[in-house]
Design an enzyme around this catalytic site. Structure first.
Site, PDB file in Angstrom:
ATOM      1  N   ASP A 128       9.898   3.926  41.052  1.00  0.00           N
ATOM      2  CA  ASP A 128       9.335   2.706  41.644  1.00  0.00           C
ATOM      3  C   ASP A 128      10.140   1.482  41.225  1.00  0.00           C
ATOM      4  OD1 ASP A 128       7.690   0.623  42.500  1.00  0.00           O
ATOM      5  OD2 ASP A 128       5.850   1.631  41.876  1.00  0.00           O
ATOM      6  N   HIS A 167       9.385  -1.842  42.369  1.00  0.00           N
ATOM      7  CA  HIS A 167       8.697  -3.112  42.626  1.00  0.00           C
ATOM      8  C   HIS A 167       8.707  -3.975  41.369  1.00  0.00           C
ATOM      9  CE1 HIS A 167       7.212  -0.713  46.027  1.00  0.00           C
ATOM     10  NE2 HIS A 167       7.163  -1.878  46.653  1.00  0.00           N
TER      11      HIS A 167
HETATM   12  C1  B12 Z   1       7.730  -6.836  48.018  1.00  0.00           C
HETATM   13  C2  B12 Z   1       7.499  -5.389  48.320  1.00  0.00           C
HETATM   14  C3  B12 Z   1       8.605  -4.560  48.331  1.00  0.00           C
HETATM   15  C4  B12 Z   1      10.003  -5.015  47.960  1.00  0.00           C
HETATM   16  C5  B12 Z   1      10.118  -4.919  46.438  1.00  0.00           C
HETATM   17  C6  B12 Z   1      11.237  -5.743  45.888  1.00  0.00           C
HETATM   18  C7  B12 Z   1      11.293  -5.510  44.407  1.00  0.00           C
HETATM   19  N1  B12 Z   1      12.280  -4.809  43.957  1.00  0.00           N
HETATM   20  O1  B12 Z   1      10.414  -5.939  43.719  1.00  0.00           O
HETATM   21  C8  B12 Z   1      10.856  -3.952  48.689  1.00  0.00           C
HETATM   22  C9  B12 Z   1      11.111  -4.443  50.106  1.00  0.00           C
HETATM   23  C10 B12 Z   1      12.192  -3.590  48.069  1.00  0.00           C
HETATM   24  C11 B12 Z   1       9.889  -2.794  48.733  1.00  0.00           C
HETATM   25  C12 B12 Z   1      10.256  -1.487  48.813  1.00  0.00           C
HETATM   26  C13 B12 Z   1       9.370  -0.431  48.967  1.00  0.00           C
HETATM   27  N2  B12 Z   1       8.050  -0.503  49.098  1.00  0.00           N
HETATM   28 CO1  B12 Z   1       7.043  -2.136  48.827  1.00  0.00          CO
HETATM   29  N3  B12 Z   1       5.968  -3.621  48.846  1.00  0.00           N
HETATM   30  C14 B12 Z   1       6.182  -4.895  48.612  1.00  0.00           C
HETATM   31  C15 B12 Z   1       4.886  -5.698  48.813  1.00  0.00           C
HETATM   32  C16 B12 Z   1       4.925  -6.342  50.186  1.00  0.00           C
HETATM   33  C17 B12 Z   1       4.605  -6.784  47.784  1.00  0.00           C
HETATM   34  C18 B12 Z   1       4.679  -6.347  46.351  1.00  0.00           C
HETATM   35  C19 B12 Z   1       4.679  -7.575  45.480  1.00  0.00           C
HETATM   36  O2  B12 Z   1       5.703  -8.052  45.088  1.00  0.00           O
HETATM   37  N4  B12 Z   1       3.495  -8.161  45.319  1.00  0.00           N
HETATM   38  C20 B12 Z   1       3.286  -9.374  44.543  1.00  0.00           C
HETATM   39  C21 B12 Z   1       2.988  -9.004  43.085  1.00  0.00           C
HETATM   40  C22 B12 Z   1       2.743 -10.263  42.285  1.00  0.00           C
HETATM   41  O3  B12 Z   1       1.811  -8.215  43.094  1.00  0.00           O
HETATM   42  P1  B12 Z   1       1.764  -6.665  42.619  1.00  0.00           P
HETATM   43  O4  B12 Z   1       3.097  -6.066  42.726  1.00  0.00           O
HETATM   44  O5  B12 Z   1       0.666  -6.023  43.379  1.00  0.00           O
HETATM   45  O6  B12 Z   1       1.356  -6.792  41.081  1.00  0.00           O
HETATM   46  C23 B12 Z   1       0.164  -7.454  40.680  1.00  0.00           C
HETATM   47  C24 B12 Z   1      -1.067  -6.557  40.588  1.00  0.00           C
HETATM   48  O7  B12 Z   1      -1.005  -5.385  41.390  1.00  0.00           O
HETATM   49  C25 B12 Z   1      -1.255  -6.257  39.169  1.00  0.00           C
HETATM   50  N5  B12 Z   1      -0.646  -5.090  38.561  1.00  0.00           N
HETATM   51  C26 B12 Z   1       0.455  -4.406  38.917  1.00  0.00           C
HETATM   52  N6  B12 Z   1       0.718  -3.443  38.027  1.00  0.00           N
HETATM   53  C27 B12 Z   1      -0.218  -3.516  37.063  1.00  0.00           C
HETATM   54  C28 B12 Z   1      -0.417  -2.808  35.914  1.00  0.00           C
HETATM   55  C29 B12 Z   1      -1.473  -3.140  35.087  1.00  0.00           C
HETATM   56  C30 B12 Z   1      -1.673  -2.368  33.825  1.00  0.00           C
HETATM   57  C31 B12 Z   1      -2.337  -4.189  35.416  1.00  0.00           C
HETATM   58  C32 B12 Z   1      -3.447  -4.520  34.559  1.00  0.00           C
HETATM   59  C33 B12 Z   1      -2.158  -4.914  36.585  1.00  0.00           C
HETATM   60  C34 B12 Z   1      -1.093  -4.572  37.398  1.00  0.00           C
HETATM   61  O8  B12 Z   1      -0.730  -7.399  38.536  1.00  0.00           O
HETATM   62  C35 B12 Z   1       0.375  -7.936  39.280  1.00  0.00           C
HETATM   63  C36 B12 Z   1       0.383  -9.429  39.159  1.00  0.00           C
HETATM   64  O9  B12 Z   1      -0.789  -9.998  39.734  1.00  0.00           O
HETATM   65  C37 B12 Z   1       3.802  -4.577  48.722  1.00  0.00           C
HETATM   66  C38 B12 Z   1       2.543  -4.792  49.557  1.00  0.00           C
HETATM   67  C39 B12 Z   1       1.700  -5.946  49.120  1.00  0.00           C
HETATM   68  N7  B12 Z   1       1.165  -5.955  47.909  1.00  0.00           N
HETATM   69  O10 B12 Z   1       1.502  -6.834  49.898  1.00  0.00           O
HETATM   70  C40 B12 Z   1       4.566  -3.372  49.246  1.00  0.00           C
HETATM   71  C41 B12 Z   1       4.198  -1.936  48.779  1.00  0.00           C
HETATM   72  C42 B12 Z   1       3.825  -1.946  47.318  1.00  0.00           C
HETATM   73  N8  B12 Z   1       5.425  -1.185  49.018  1.00  0.00           N
HETATM   74  C43 B12 Z   1       5.209   0.013  49.415  1.00  0.00           C
HETATM   75  C44 B12 Z   1       6.231   0.964  49.715  1.00  0.00           C
HETATM   76  C45 B12 Z   1       5.761   2.289  50.247  1.00  0.00           C
HETATM   77  C46 B12 Z   1       7.555   0.678  49.550  1.00  0.00           C
HETATM   78  C47 B12 Z   1       8.728   1.574  49.905  1.00  0.00           C
HETATM   79  C48 B12 Z   1       8.565   3.064  49.639  1.00  0.00           C
HETATM   80  C49 B12 Z   1       9.222   1.318  51.304  1.00  0.00           C
HETATM   81  C50 B12 Z   1       8.344   1.675  52.407  1.00  0.00           C
HETATM   82  N9  B12 Z   1       7.980   2.901  52.621  1.00  0.00           N
HETATM   83  O11 B12 Z   1       8.026   0.798  53.158  1.00  0.00           O
HETATM   84  C51 B12 Z   1       9.811   0.964  49.036  1.00  0.00           C
HETATM   85  C52 B12 Z   1       9.743   1.621  47.669  1.00  0.00           C
HETATM   86  C53 B12 Z   1      10.940   1.434  46.885  1.00  0.00           C
HETATM   87  C54 B12 Z   1      10.701   2.048  45.545  1.00  0.00           C
HETATM   88  N10 B12 Z   1      11.457   3.064  45.191  1.00  0.00           N
HETATM   89  O12 B12 Z   1       9.840   1.618  44.806  1.00  0.00           O
HETATM   90  C55 B12 Z   1       3.760   0.269  49.608  1.00  0.00           C
HETATM   91  C56 B12 Z   1       3.123   1.240  48.611  1.00  0.00           C
HETATM   92  C57 B12 Z   1       2.209   2.133  49.373  1.00  0.00           C
HETATM   93  C58 B12 Z   1       1.141   2.849  48.664  1.00  0.00           C
HETATM   94  N11 B12 Z   1       0.962   2.704  47.367  1.00  0.00           N
HETATM   95  O13 B12 Z   1       0.456   3.564  49.367  1.00  0.00           O
HETATM   96  C59 B12 Z   1       3.154  -1.138  49.660  1.00  0.00           C
HETATM   97  C60 B12 Z   1       1.729  -1.245  49.152  1.00  0.00           C
HETATM   98  C61 B12 Z   1       3.242  -1.572  51.133  1.00  0.00           C
HETATM   99  C62 B12 Z   1       2.496  -0.660  52.066  1.00  0.00           C
HETATM  100  N12 B12 Z   1       1.225  -0.917  52.343  1.00  0.00           N
HETATM  101  O14 B12 Z   1       3.069   0.295  52.573  1.00  0.00           O
HETATM  102  N13 B12 Z   1       8.611  -3.218  48.649  1.00  0.00           N
END
Ligand code: B12
Ligand code: B12
Lengths: 139, 484, 484, 139
Positions: free
Chosen positions: D14, D16
């Site tokens: 992963d 992200h």
């Molecule tokens: C930006 C993004 C990308 C970027 C990432 C760039 C980078 N290197 O960071 C790019 C375009 C490269 C990308 C790629 C991929 N992505 Co993407 N991505 C996103 C997106 C739109 C936003 C993620 C993000 O940055 N959010 C903002 C941050 C601040 O929030 P967060 O990551 O959720 O983290 C917060 C909380 O979740 C929490 N949190 C996170 N971890 C933890 C751990 C603990 C202990 C705690 C307490 C809290 C916590 O705290 C964080 C801060 O508030 C999400 C969807 C979304 N959320 O809208 C999809 C998403 C995560 N991606 C997804 C996927 C599948 C992929 C890909 C496989 C491509 C694809 N099939 O489309 C690849 C995977 C690459 C890989 N090997 O990992 C999926 C995962 C699906 C699932 N779980 O079922 C999502 C959900 C989109 C979707 N609905 O399909 N992605």
């Protein structure tokens, strides 16, 4: 081919006029004589027009949701006035809200309508149907 | 009483009042002084005009749904849901169609049947039958201002009851709630009915109670060219202000072409201010309301979200004060509260994302504005001419002459001679001008634009083109292109 | 092999080929001549470059989803659904994350577990494990062109198998599929891996087979300023064309401000053509792809529809050749096929409604274009300078020097020194320039714009502002305003 | 107050990185010492870092959908290496697709995580929780 007459109108307190205009145009283009009684039409107006013009069918629109209340008793009134067998179609947005069309259809068939059309019906289908129901062959 | 734009005299008002309050039993619970006191007891946050003024200052576009059901408790539940789950900035009470036709007996039957079978058999909230106390219950159950939305030619009793009931905004007007909503009611009579309503609000204003008035902009909601709805909106504004209304929200229904719609939003208050000043009427607060596409919708919910969003984008870029929101159920029936809230949330997401963006002025936008200004002035000037300076008299004569003419209107007092059609960019133009008094330059502009579309589609502009345009958005397009 | 932009020599390519095809057992089923014949047997309607050319001529913006699941039959069912129920113009096969990291053994385990429990345990389609014949089954099961979408630093074997398998478009590049997608892989090595892919496609092109290449525009998808993604897109275009690629779709991820996004779409092909010509490379077909917002989404589906629609509007007004569609499930997980199709339908409703509209040129739009052109040229010129004319060499050095710097990238080969933030209209600017070689005029422009926002929000621009911007769209805003 | 150490990382294949950056910033701001092992982190890296830095908790992110496969056996490995009692939180988009969070939570609790966070969690909640779980009083 002799021209068949239909009475077209929007029943009850309903003012939706756009579909009515289009149905008028389409049935006329298709060769029917359209007696368009317009919107806000009462059951009585439908029946009087049909009797007066010797119409073959009533095309009843209801868009605004009160169709169920407004259409009740129309078939019975037709029977009372001697045009009990007239073909009756109804279409539009017949009931309040998004409901399963099959159950809506059943309710209106039970009220005595011959055919019931779902929201968004294009004119072609009822025109085809009416030709069939009136035994008009299309060659 | 002779028709005139001038303020109703007090005696005539009181005479009508007796009659109006007697039209249904709930009329007897209306007491003006008590109602003034009640209105004054409302917090600012529940007063439409106050919140609109705040939004105007801050450049906010507010979102408001349509909603109404037969029974009080369900209606309150519905409004609360739209407020809490939808984030509605303003709430409505959309009135049912029997009440709109003053058929209170049928409305009563609808209420009873609804209570019996447990789902609303009415397409709206029958406020007259429910009465003053029930209306106050509604207003007190929510946190934001509530408006009456209807489509009632004779809305005098409804106004008496709902304003005494704490509603702070009243939609409609003598033209906009006649021509699209009735068949046989003369414009003269509806103008008079609505002068009563406006005078009533004037009386409240004189007591320091702010009630906002909102002429119904979209008319038939179907390919209405901006100049026509603008002319109606300005006239209704004039009629209202002449009776003492001091806060106006002028409406416009989305046509679908961004530049035309933004131009329409920009020009609407300009024209209203211009004609109010011209007629020596006082300056009042003017805000705008943009209606998301009011014509036929696609049945598919995902597509409907697309149409809703495009309306939200236009409202935001055009900086409307308020946008009236459609729902993903639009094509099928009165929406569930969930569908309604979803429409609001989609809209608000866009409004907030676009809050700080606007459409910059360009020569194309300036041209659209110029056309709308010229067209609307042509109509309004002729109206005043026909009325020998009296907007009320002029309006009646203008409809007779087809100088104002609303497409697809059911009323037999409407000439029904014009034919609108989209040009090749989707802007609504006139294919047949009927008797609309546009000058040659304007007519040439319309003809040229529609001719261009004809060339693009390789067909002569005709009624078939109009039909194609009516179906177009429902079928996923804007311009009703023939299948190629 | 030394790094250079020049075409790989045939011997080196063949040497690597042996190695690559041996990386997993399915490699043995790839036969170049047979694959060329297979590709040539495909109807034009299944060839990406052909359909893109047609759309470019007609001014159509096409819609394409992302989608992929573990098992062949489910994957085919999914794609057919998106084609039939969503109306997708192009189809993808999104590759799973194990395959992207060349972990074919783990992908195999994922396939087996998915088959056992009956739901996809993989986040995409493991094309390498499935092999050539299975890919052809996919291509033959649908009516529109299919593209490989992934995020694979070393995508050589994947390219061999999928192109032999009938896919006609291949996403990615040595920078765009490294920097956002890995931590420890050097840019030098990924450029080389991707030169192999591009050379492979060059060989197909030489045999008359059109394979379109699409550098991944959005990079990390989070507040990437246009100039940075444009610089990367142009470099990957140069690298690809140098190896024989003849059809390019350059990508850009929505930032959210309409003017900036449209300016970005307008300038992208201009810059690519300019630098290809400058370097004496052949003229190729260039189209653009716009990605609906690639950062964090709102969880609520209605709000997500709003975000999706805003992306669709921008793509349409900016006249992108293609738009990559998000879904209402974006914030939560891989979408169901229904949610995916809904996103496409919402998008297509808007694309067709807006087909004949565009954003007119204004001084504001011209200014955004001018800035993007100046900024991108500043980066690209320095890259070429660092590489002494060689774009490949220059790129490696540029990343070392932080001349190209991608915000929030996981790669340790990325400097990670810049900080982007929105200005008060939501346009993405730089709060910290790191070593990006902008001249003072450009820097002053950014500073001034961000300072204005600081004043509007009554706070000093800081990392907190950046965090607020990252969360903003998910919370229903564009600019991350502090709670007031 | 003595500074407590936590190991933060994104597990598996992963990449992200955005949430990871923000969590790093927020936990640091909240007074923790954050050992950020970044994206593409293996179970082994989490454990080695925890042992090396004498950390109190593992903060495991998984966004991309393979979390279920990637997290299996982590608690057992901790036990084998003598840090069996370390606090383990997990968050992100833990599974493939939009699934009922309660069932997801149960699956991860069963794997030995102490707390499981739904998509879109803001840093405040886990910071609060960790202070509680570490018996740090906030005055
Ligand atoms: C930006 C993004 C990308 C970027 C990432 C760039 C980078 N290197 O960071 C790019 C375009 C490269 C990308 C790629 C991929 N992505 Co993407 N991505 C996103 C997106 C739109 C936003 C993620 C993000 O940055 N959010 C903002 C941050 C601040 O929030 P967060 O990551 O959720 O983290 C917060 C909380 O979740 C929490 N949190 C996170 N971890 C933890 C751990 C603990 C202990 C705690 C307490 C809290 C916590 O705290 C964080 C801060 O508030 C999400 C969807 C979304 N959320 O809208 C999809 C998403 C995560 N991606 C997804 C996927 C599948 C992929 C890909 C496989 C491509 C694809 N099939 O489309 C690849 C995977 C690459 C890989 N090997 O990992 C999926 C995962 C699906 C699932 N779980 O079922 C999502 C959900 C989109 C979707 N609905 O399909 N992605
Ligand atoms: C335009 C419109 C208006 C305009 C009408 C202007 C005018 N005078 O014509 C205005 C703004 C005035 C209006 C008012 C109201 N409307 Co209205 N309106 C619409 C809208 C958006 C489009 C209707 C339309 O013109 N469609 C285009 C034409 C061509 O299609 P059509 O009317 O469906 O007719 C076609 C077919 O249905 C079929 N058909 C129709 N009748 C028949 C009969 C037969 C026999 C056959 C074979 C076929 C057939 O053929 C026609 C041609 O293809 C619809 C929603 C929608 N469809 O998107 C709501 C809608 C019909 N309105 C609705 C309502 C409730 C109202 C109001 C009560 C206000 C409110 N609560 O919001 C008032 C009612 C006033 C009244 N007393 O009638 C509801 C009805 C709800 C329900 N049934 O559950 C709808 C569905 C919107 C909604 N989802 O809430 N409305």
């Amino acid at each position: 081919m002799e021209q068949k007459t239909v009475v077209l109108g929007v029943i009850g307190s309903d003012v939706h006029a756009v579909g009515n205009r289009i149905l008028d145009y389409a049935f006329t283009q298709a060769g029917f004589k359209v007696i368009n009684i317009g919107v806000l039409a009462t059951q009585e107006e439908f029946i009087h027009s049909a009797i007066e013009t010797n119409a073959e069918a009533l095309l009843v629109s209801s868009l605004y949701g009160h169709g169920e209340m407004d259409c009740r008793g129309l078939r019975e009134k037709c029977q009372e006035t001697g045009i009990g067998k007239i073909i009756m179609y109804v279409g539009g947005n017949l009931v309040v809200g998004k409901q399963d069309f099959e159950s809506v259809k059943e309710r209106f068939l039970a009220m005595g309508f011959d055919r019931v059309y779902p929201p968004g019906t294009l004119p072609d289908t009822p025109i085809e149907d009416l030709r069939k129901d009136l035994g008009m062959t299309i060659d | 009483m002779d028709l005139t734009v001038r303020q109703m005299d007090a005696e005539e008002f009181q005479r009508q009042r007796q009659e109006v309050l007697g039209q249904w039993q709930t009329g007897k619970d209306v007491f003006f002084e008590e109602a003034v006191a009640y209105q004054k007891s409302l917090p600012k946050s529940k007063v439409f005009a106050e919140k609109l003024a705040e939004g105007k200052e801050k450049g906010i576009t507010y979102a408001q749904p349509r909603a109404g059901v037969a029974l009080i408790s369900e209606h309150i539940e519905l409004l609360r849901f739209l407020q809490d789950e939808g984030g509605a900035d303003f709430l409505p009470s959309t009135i049912d169609s029997y009440t709109r036709q003053n058929r209170y007996t049928e409305a009563q039957a609808g209420i009873e049947e609804s209570a019996m079978i447990g789902r609303s058999m009415l397409n709206g909230f029958p406020a007259v039958n429910h009465g003053v106390a029930a209306c106050r219950q509604v207003v007190e159950s929510v946190q934001v201002p509530v408006q009456v939305r209807h489509g009632t030619p004779d809305a005098r009793l409804l106004a008496e009851i709902t304003i005494a009931g704490g509603f702070t905004d009243y939609e409609g007007g003598g033209i906009s709630y006649n021509i699209p909503y009735s068949k046989d009611v003369s414009i003269e009579s509806t103008i008079k009915y609505w002068q009563y309503v406006d005078r009533l609000i004037g009386l409240y204003e004189e007591q320091g109670v702010k009630i906002n008035r909102e002429p119904f902009g979209p008319l038939t909601g179907t390919l209405v060219p901006p100049a026509i709805s603008h002319a109606v909106a300005v006239i209704e504004g004039i009629l209202a202000v002449a009776q003492g209304v001091r806060s106006l929200t002028l409406g416009y229904g989305q046509c679908g072409n961004l530049l035309q719609d933004v131009a329409a939003l920009h020009t609407l208050p300009v024209l209203a201010e211009e004609y109010l000043a011209k007629l020596g009427l006082p300056k009042v607060m003017i805000t705008t309301v943009f209606h998301q596409w009011m014509g036929g919708f696609p049945q598919d919910e995902a597509k409907a979200f697309g149409v809703i969003s495009w309306g939200a984008v236009t409202a935001a870029l055009g900086k409307a004060s308020k946008v009236i929101v459609k729902t993903p159920h639009e094509a099928l029936g009165i929406p569930t509260k969930e569908a309604n809230a979803a429409g609001i949330r989609t809209t608000k997401q866009i409004l907030t994302m676009l809050k700080d963006q606007s459409l910059p002025m360009t020569s194309e936008l300036a041209l659209e504005e110029e056309m709308i200004l010229a067209e609307t002035r042509a109509i309004l000037d002729r109206v005043l001419e026909l009325g020998e300076g009296d907007a009320a008299v002029g309006t009646v004569r203008a409809f007779q002459a087809g100088v104002i003419d609303v497409p697809f209107a059911p009323s037999r007092y409407n000439a029904g001679k014009i034919l609108p059609a989209r040009d090749t960019t989707g802007a609504v133009r006139l294919l047949d001008f009927g008797n609309i008094p546009f000058d040659e330059r304007v007519k040439e502009f319309h003809r040229e634009r529609i001719a261009k579309r004809g060339r693009d589609e390789d067909r002569d502009p005709s009624f078939q083109m109009v039909i194609d345009d009516i179906y177009a958005i429902g079928k996923g397009m804007l311009v009703g292109r023939p299948r190629g």
